[in-house]
Scaffold this active site. Structure first.
Site, PDB file in Angstrom:
ATOM      1  N   LEU A   1      -1.590   9.888   3.825  1.00  0.00           N
ATOM      2  CA  LEU A   1      -2.841   9.396   4.418  1.00  0.00           C
ATOM      3  C   LEU A   1      -3.369   8.206   3.629  1.00  0.00           C
ATOM      4  CD1 LEU A   1      -5.348   9.927   6.345  1.00  0.00           C
ATOM      5  CD2 LEU A   1      -6.282  11.303   4.468  1.00  0.00           C
TER       6      LEU A   1
ATOM      7  N   GLU B   1       4.808  14.884   5.972  1.00  0.00           N
ATOM      8  CA  GLU B   1       4.583  15.321   7.363  1.00  0.00           C
ATOM      9  C   GLU B   1       5.395  14.434   8.321  1.00  0.00           C
ATOM     10  OE1 GLU B   1       0.110  15.305   7.141  1.00  0.00           O
ATOM     11  OE2 GLU B   1       0.415  17.414   7.671  1.00  0.00           O
TER      12      GLU B   1
ATOM     13  N   ARG C   1      -6.314  16.350  -4.111  1.00  0.00           N
ATOM     14  CA  ARG C   1      -7.216  15.301  -3.594  1.00  0.00           C
ATOM     15  C   ARG C   1      -8.445  15.876  -2.899  1.00  0.00           C
ATOM     16  NH1 ARG C   1      -5.025  11.201  -6.386  1.00  0.00           N
ATOM     17  NH2 ARG C   1      -2.955  10.590  -5.695  1.00  0.00           N
TER      18      ARG C   1
ATOM     19  N   ALA D   1       3.258   7.090   1.078  1.00  0.00           N
ATOM     20  CA  ALA D   1       2.273   7.747   0.191  1.00  0.00           C
ATOM     21  C   ALA D   1       1.253   8.575   0.959  1.00  0.00           C
ATOM     22  CB  ALA D   1       1.577   6.696  -0.663  1.00  0.00           C
TER      23      ALA D   1
ATOM     24  N   GLY E   1       0.986  13.132   3.845  1.00  0.00           N
ATOM     25  CA  GLY E   1       1.347  12.740   5.207  1.00  0.00           C
ATOM     26  C   GLY E   1       2.725  12.101   5.300  1.00  0.00           C
TER      27      GLY E   1
ATOM     28  N   GLY F   1      -2.989  17.574   7.713  1.00  0.00           N
ATOM     29  CA  GLY F   1      -3.536  17.429   9.066  1.00  0.00           C
ATOM     30  C   GLY F   1      -2.539  16.833  10.036  1.00  0.00           C
TER      31      GLY F   1
ATOM     32  N   GLU G   1      -2.361  17.255  -1.368  1.00  0.00           N
ATOM     33  CA  GLU G   1      -3.651  17.431  -0.686  1.00  0.00           C
ATOM     34  C   GLU G   1      -4.627  18.254  -1.531  1.00  0.00           C
ATOM     35  OE1 GLU G   1      -0.798  17.266   0.839  1.00  0.00           O
ATOM     36  OE2 GLU G   1      -1.018  16.364   2.817  1.00  0.00           O
TER      37      GLU G   1
ATOM     38  N   LEU H   1      -5.801   6.860   1.795  1.00  0.00           N
ATOM     39  CA  LEU H   1      -6.970   7.467   1.151  1.00  0.00           C
ATOM     40  C   LEU H   1      -8.124   6.479   1.044  1.00  0.00           C
ATOM     41  CD1 LEU H   1      -5.049   9.289  -1.725  1.00  0.00           C
ATOM     42  CD2 LEU H   1      -6.047  10.358   0.303  1.00  0.00           C
TER      43      LEU H   1
ATOM     44  N   LYS I   1       0.847  -1.213   0.000  1.00  0.00           N
ATOM     45  CA  LYS I   1       0.000   0.000   0.000  1.00  0.00           C
ATOM     46  C   LYS I   1       0.870   1.245   0.000  1.00  0.00           C
ATOM     47  CE  LYS I   1      -3.815  -2.350   0.126  1.00  0.00           C
ATOM     48  NZ  LYS I   1      -4.610  -2.424  -1.120  1.00  0.00           N
ATOM     49  N   ARG I   2       2.091   1.102  -0.471  1.00  0.00           N
ATOM     50  CA  ARG I   2       3.043   2.226  -0.577  1.00  0.00           C
ATOM     51  C   ARG I   2       3.236   2.920   0.772  1.00  0.00           C
ATOM     52  NH1 ARG I   2       3.104  -0.977  -4.190  1.00  0.00           N
ATOM     53  NH2 ARG I   2       2.989  -0.433  -6.407  1.00  0.00           N
TER      54      ARG I   2
HETATM   55  C1  1HE Z   1      -2.644   3.689  -1.324  1.00  0.00           C
HETATM   56  C2  1HE Z   1      -2.086   4.975  -1.204  1.00  0.00           C
HETATM   57  C3  1HE Z   1      -2.671   5.865  -0.263  1.00  0.00           C
HETATM   58  C4  1HE Z   1      -1.016   3.913  -2.734  1.00  0.00           C
HETATM   59  N1  1HE Z   1      -3.709   5.399   0.456  1.00  0.00           N
HETATM   60  N2  1HE Z   1      -3.672   3.307  -0.569  1.00  0.00           N
HETATM   61  N3  1HE Z   1      -1.418  10.632  -0.910  1.00  0.00           N
HETATM   62  C5  1HE Z   1      -1.447  10.647  -2.250  1.00  0.00           C
HETATM   63  O1  1HE Z   1      -2.209  11.364  -2.863  1.00  0.00           O
HETATM   64  C6  1HE Z   1      -0.528   9.672  -2.954  1.00  0.00           C
HETATM   65  C7  1HE Z   1      -1.319   8.478  -3.445  1.00  0.00           C
HETATM   66  N4  1HE Z   1      -0.499   7.435  -4.056  1.00  0.00           N
HETATM   67  C8  1HE Z   1       0.047   7.580  -5.303  1.00  0.00           C
HETATM   68  O2  1HE Z   1      -0.001   8.618  -5.941  1.00  0.00           O
HETATM   69  C9  1HE Z   1       0.756   6.372  -5.850  1.00  0.00           C
HETATM   70  O3  1HE Z   1       0.235   5.207  -5.220  1.00  0.00           O
HETATM   71  C10 1HE Z   1       2.298   6.388  -5.655  1.00  0.00           C
HETATM   72  C11 1HE Z   1       2.901   7.422  -6.618  1.00  0.00           C
HETATM   73  C12 1HE Z   1       2.698   6.676  -4.232  1.00  0.00           C
HETATM   74  C13 1HE Z   1       2.869   5.001  -6.026  1.00  0.00           C
HETATM   75  O4  1HE Z   1       2.428   4.634  -7.333  1.00  0.00           O
HETATM   76  P1  1HE Z   1       2.529   3.098  -7.781  1.00  0.00           P
HETATM   77  O5  1HE Z   1       2.139   3.055  -9.235  1.00  0.00           O
HETATM   78  O6  1HE Z   1       3.842   2.523  -7.390  1.00  0.00           O
HETATM   79  O7  1HE Z   1       1.454   2.307  -6.878  1.00  0.00           O
HETATM   80  P2  1HE Z   1      -0.138   2.259  -7.039  1.00  0.00           P
HETATM   81  O8  1HE Z   1      -0.522   1.256  -8.082  1.00  0.00           O
HETATM   82  O9  1HE Z   1      -0.725   3.626  -7.211  1.00  0.00           O
HETATM   83  O10 1HE Z   1      -0.590   1.760  -5.609  1.00  0.00           O
HETATM   84  C14 1HE Z   1      -0.286   0.450  -5.157  1.00  0.00           C
HETATM   85  C15 1HE Z   1      -1.274   0.104  -4.069  1.00  0.00           C
HETATM   86  O11 1HE Z   1      -1.069   1.017  -2.992  1.00  0.00           O
HETATM   87  C16 1HE Z   1      -2.714   0.320  -4.501  1.00  0.00           C
HETATM   88  O12 1HE Z   1      -3.494  -0.612  -3.798  1.00  0.00           O
HETATM   89  P3  1HE Z   1      -4.074  -1.940  -4.508  1.00  0.00           P
HETATM   90  O13 1HE Z   1      -4.820  -2.638  -3.440  1.00  0.00           O
HETATM   91  O14 1HE Z   1      -4.926  -1.445  -5.652  1.00  0.00           O
HETATM   92  O15 1HE Z   1      -2.858  -2.698  -5.003  1.00  0.00           O
HETATM   93  C17 1HE Z   1      -3.038   1.707  -4.012  1.00  0.00           C
HETATM   94  O16 1HE Z   1      -4.412   1.909  -3.788  1.00  0.00           O
HETATM   95  C18 1HE Z   1      -2.264   1.720  -2.703  1.00  0.00           C
HETATM   96  N5  1HE Z   1      -1.955   3.060  -2.268  1.00  0.00           N
HETATM   97  N6  1HE Z   1      -1.084   5.095  -2.108  1.00  0.00           N
HETATM   98  C19 1HE Z   1      -4.164   4.156   0.302  1.00  0.00           C
HETATM   99  N7  1HE Z   1      -2.202   7.089  -0.051  1.00  0.00           N
HETATM  100  C20 1HE Z   1      -3.394  13.926   7.856  1.00  0.00           C
HETATM  101  S1  1HE Z   1      -3.888  14.497   6.359  1.00  0.00           S
HETATM  102  C21 1HE Z   1      -2.714  13.961   5.225  1.00  0.00           C
HETATM  103  C22 1HE Z   1      -3.291  14.097   3.847  1.00  0.00           C
HETATM  104  C23 1HE Z   1      -2.484  13.362   2.823  1.00  0.00           C
HETATM  105  O17 1HE Z   1      -1.584  12.632   3.112  1.00  0.00           O
HETATM  106  S2  1HE Z   1      -2.989  13.614   1.207  1.00  0.00           S
HETATM  107  C24 1HE Z   1      -1.840  12.731   0.257  1.00  0.00           C
HETATM  108  C25 1HE Z   1      -2.328  11.337  -0.060  1.00  0.00           C
END
Ligand code: 1HE
Length: 265
Positions: free
Chosen positions: A71, A121, A144, A69, A118, A149, A141, A73, A31-32
């Site tokens: 929070l 963070e 999205r 990666a 996060g 937070g 953020e 999501l 889940k990265r």
């Molecule tokens: C996840 C998450 C996640 C991956 N929550 N499951 N963060 C983001 O906006 C970043 C979101 N993630 C991505 O943009 C990409 O996953 C990555 C660039 C980090 C990696 O890409 P990749 O191609 O290596 O992996 P993938 O195919 O996108 O993801 C692999 C699996 O990880 C997949 O799950 P699967 O069950 O379908 O295999 C994804 O759903 C899972 N995964 N990232 C949940 N973030 C206190 S407030 C803080 C607010 C924030 O942090 S906002 C920023 C959120």
């Protein structure tokens, strides 16, 4: 307060070597290393227990190609949290990251791949950040429909300034490579961030624990004070640290001329 041996960890791995160097590994690579509430609670447990476990420095690293990666999501979307529920979750994130920043133990992060949302963070709460050539930093953020937070509004401007943080959040700008290092997102940029993080942890572990305690808690506390109060607190901390018994042999060896000299190689 549970001791190290009582911790039940599923999303983190924890090891402590014979020199007191602890390794905390984010272990949700599939889940990265997204931060679900279970991971946050495990971070709180680990960073509460480590200072009492004779540890001298900590390497925070990750399994898989991405550090973190941000929070979880999927969990967040599924749970349909109320404002009050998510506010309480943010307070748990703050608890975890404050435990790291104010732990009194040097915490060195070995970064790679995504350090976003996060994940940034979390990374900004450690004392030394080491990036490799795959590392990139972002605050997606805005894209999205979210907001930071986990303390980014405090820690990220302290590293790179408010204007850069606002730009990252409004436009999705990513920082990587030389530029990321130059703006202050990492203090080191190397080929192998794990190896460098251990090298730095071993160096820091040679300091007296009391000096490290002051460096890895007092400086952060002092940033929260007025200049006048910080200067007073600094004198108080120096009064304790600079008269410690453990420093005497180091002072004696300097007086004898046998201590290492502070010069570039
Ligand atoms: C996840 C998450 C996640 C991956 N929550 N499951 N963060 C983001 O906006 C970043 C979101 N993630 C991505 O943009 C990409 O996953 C990555 C660039 C980090 C990696 O890409 P990749 O191609 O290596 O992996 P993938 O195919 O996108 O993801 C692999 C699996 O990880 C997949 O799950 P699967 O069950 O379908 O295999 C994804 O759903 C899972 N995964 N990232 C949940 N973030 C206190 S407030 C803080 C607010 C924030 O942090 S906002 C920023 C959120």
């Amino acid at each position: 307060m549970p001791g190290i041996s009582e911790l039940r960890l599923t999303n983190l791995l924890l090891g402590i070597d014979e020199d007191g160097i602890a390794t905390v590994t984010l272990n949700r690579a599939a889940k990265r290393n997204a931060l679900d509430i279970q991971t946050i609670e495990e971070l709180i447990g680990v960073f509460t227990a480590l200072p009492a476990a004779g540890v001298r420095a900590v390497v925070l690293r990750a399994e898989g190609p991405h550090f973190c990666a941000g929070l979880d999501l999927v969990e967040h979307g599924r749970e349909k949290r109320s404002p009050a529920e998510f506010m309480r979750i943010c307070l748990r994130w703050h608890e975890a990251f404050n435990k790291i920043e104010y732990s009194g133990l040097p915490v060195i992060a070995a970064l790679k791949g995504a350090v976003v949302g996060g994940g940034l963070e979390l990374a900004s709460s450690v004392h030394i950040r080491v990036m490799d050539e795959t590392t990139y930093f972002g605050l997606p953020e805005g894209q999205r429909g979210l907001f930071t937070g986990g303390g980014a509004t405090i820690r990220v401007p302290a590293l790179i300034g408010k204007a850069r943080m606002v730009d990252m959040m409004l436009t999705g700008r990513l920082y990587a490579g030389e530029e990321a290092e130059a703006v202050g997102l990492a203090q080191y940029r190397v080929k192998d961030s794990d190896a460098k993080a251990y090298e730095l942890a071993r160096l820091a572990a040679q300091n007296t624990p009391l000096s490290n305690f002051a460096v890895c808690s007092a400086i952060s506390h002092m940033q929260n004070m007025s200049g006048l109060d910080a200067a007073y607190a600094e004198a108080m901390v120096a009064g304790i640290v600079n008269t410690q018994e453990a420093a005497q042999t180091r002072l004696d060896s300097f007086a004898r001329g046998t201590a290492v000299k502070i010069k570039p190689d």
